[in-house]
Design a protein around this motif. Structure first.
Motif, PDB file in Angstrom:
ATOM      1  N   ASP A 184       5.314  -8.421   6.757  1.00 43.09           N
ATOM      2  CA  ASP A 184       6.624  -7.093   6.704  1.00 43.09           C
ATOM      3  C   ASP A 184       7.286  -6.580   8.358  1.00 43.09           C
ATOM      4  N   GLY A 189       0.352   8.686   8.266  1.00 48.83           N
ATOM      5  CA  GLY A 189       0.882   9.350   7.144  1.00 48.83           C
ATOM      6  C   GLY A 189       2.009   8.307   7.084  1.00 48.83           C
ATOM      7  N   MET A 190       1.677   7.183   7.957  1.00 52.07           N
ATOM      8  CA  MET A 190       2.404   5.761   7.197  1.00 52.07           C
ATOM      9  C   MET A 190       1.920   4.420   5.905  1.00 52.07           C
ATOM     10  N   GLU A 191       2.373   3.951   5.258  1.00 51.38           N
ATOM     11  CA  GLU A 191       1.644   3.326   4.345  1.00 51.38           C
ATOM     12  C   GLU A 191       1.519   2.018   5.440  1.00 51.38           C
ATOM     13  N   LEU A 192       0.295   1.332   4.854  1.00 56.54           N
ATOM     14  CA  LEU A 192       0.140   0.196   5.909  1.00 56.54           C
ATOM     15  C   LEU A 192       0.887  -0.791   6.332  1.00 56.54           C
ATOM     16  N   TYR A 198      -3.511  -5.346   9.491  1.00 55.94           N
ATOM     17  CA  TYR A 198      -2.551  -4.585   9.384  1.00 55.94           C
ATOM     18  C   TYR A 198      -2.199  -3.617  10.339  1.00 55.94           C
ATOM     19  N   GLN A 204      -4.274   1.969  15.122  1.00 55.03           N
ATOM     20  CA  GLN A 204      -5.126   1.282  14.544  1.00 55.03           C
ATOM     21  C   GLN A 204      -4.809  -0.113  13.453  1.00 55.03           C
ATOM     22  N   LEU A 243      -6.081  -2.982  11.043  1.00 52.23           N
ATOM     23  CA  LEU A 243      -6.700  -2.970  10.696  1.00 52.23           C
ATOM     24  C   LEU A 243      -7.069  -4.850  10.258  1.00 52.23           C
ATOM     25  N   PHE A 294       1.031  -1.330  -0.260  1.00 53.45           N
ATOM     26  CA  PHE A 294      -0.423  -0.202  -0.267  1.00 53.45           C
ATOM     27  C   PHE A 294       0.844   1.098   0.304  1.00 53.45           C
ATOM     28  N   GLY A 295       0.211   2.095  -0.252  1.00 52.51           N
ATOM     29  CA  GLY A 295       1.105   3.793  -0.111  1.00 52.51           C
ATOM     30  C   GLY A 295       0.516   4.400   0.684  1.00 52.51           C
ATOM     31  N   THR A 296       1.206   5.490   1.124  1.00 57.11           N
ATOM     32  CA  THR A 296       1.208   6.001   1.217  1.00 57.11           C
ATOM     33  C   THR A 296      -0.227   6.560   2.404  1.00 57.11           C
ATOM     34  N   GLN A 314      -1.670   0.628  10.732  1.00 58.76           N
ATOM     35  CA  GLN A 314      -1.949   1.688  10.793  1.00 58.76           C
ATOM     36  C   GLN A 314      -1.475   2.496  10.628  1.00 58.76           C
TER      37      GLN A 314
END
Lengths: 114, 113
Positions: free
Chosen positions: B59, B40-43, B35, B88, B90, A104-106, B37
């Motif tokens: 990861d 401002g960061m990727e999941l 995931y 958070q 998910l 996923f992107g940010t 979250q």
């Protein structure tokens, strides 16, 4: 390895104006591409996906995206935004085929101004 | 209605407590994911499962554990919560082919004080 870049962290746009949210990816294999939307205090919802075939993909809520293999891009567009489109939008890429990792992107926060 | 459910939606808990975040889906999806979250960061993928009795670490290094005893249920457990676990979480699921993308739950916002 694959990666996704969403260059714009925030995009303000006036109501009824067009918008484009940019997404570039890198991958050494064929890819599937996705756009998700996240409304406040909610999970992500699939907007549209590109698997193969036509490079112009139409999704829900009037959004569309175009897959450009030469530019490794998958930009999201809407010709006229509404207040209800205010949300965060995530681009995602996975290798084509099953059991492939999704990156996923940010995210890009779209703020629609009345 | 086919859906994916996460409980609780919000949780504030003290350091050192054991917690379990629940995730259930009614779509019969083989694959499920957790995931993390942060703004401002990727999941970040922390755990995934391709079916019953199948679980793998993702990861992002995580001190949590998961189990998949039933297709529809994929709980995540933190044995000893720490402030660094504030985030958070998910849960998502997908069909075997992944062609359809992921279906996400509404998330659990965890605060460890």
């Amino acid at each position: 390895a694959q990666s996704v870049t969403q260059l714009d962290s925030q995009v303000p746009v006036f109501e009824e104006a067009p918008v484009e949210l940019r997404c570039n990816y890198s991958s050494s294999v064929s890819v599937y591409l996705f756009w998700y939307v996240q409304y406040p205090n909610q999970g992500l919802q699939l907007l549209l996906k590109y698997l193969s075939g036509s490079t112009l993909v139409k999704g829900i809520n009037g959004f569309e995206a175009e897959f450009n293999k030469s530019q490794t891009s998958f930009h999201l567009r809407k010709p006229s935004v509404h207040i209800s489109d205010t949300a965060e939008y995530f681009c995602a890429v996975s290798g084509a085929g099953g059991y492939q990792k999704v990156t996923f992107g940010t995210g890009t926060k779209l703020q629609v101004i009345p | 209605e086919a859906d994916i459910y996460q409980t609780p939606r919000y949780l504030v808990i003290g350091t050192g407590k054991k917690i379990t975040l629940e995730c259930s889906q009614t779509m019969g999806h083989d694959k499920m994911y957790w995931y993390q979250q942060d703004p401002g960061m990727e999941l970040h993928l922390i755990h995934y499962s391709y079916g019953v009795n199948s679980t793998e670490k993702g990861d992002l290094s995580s001190e949590s554990t998961v189990s998949r005893i039933r297709t529809e249920h994929f709980p995540l457990t933190l044995e000893s919560a720490r402030p660094s676990h504030t985030s958070q979480y998910l849960c998502a699921s997908s069909e075997r082919s992944d062609n359809g993308g992921y279906t996400f739950g509404s998330g659990t916002r965890l605060t460890v004080v």
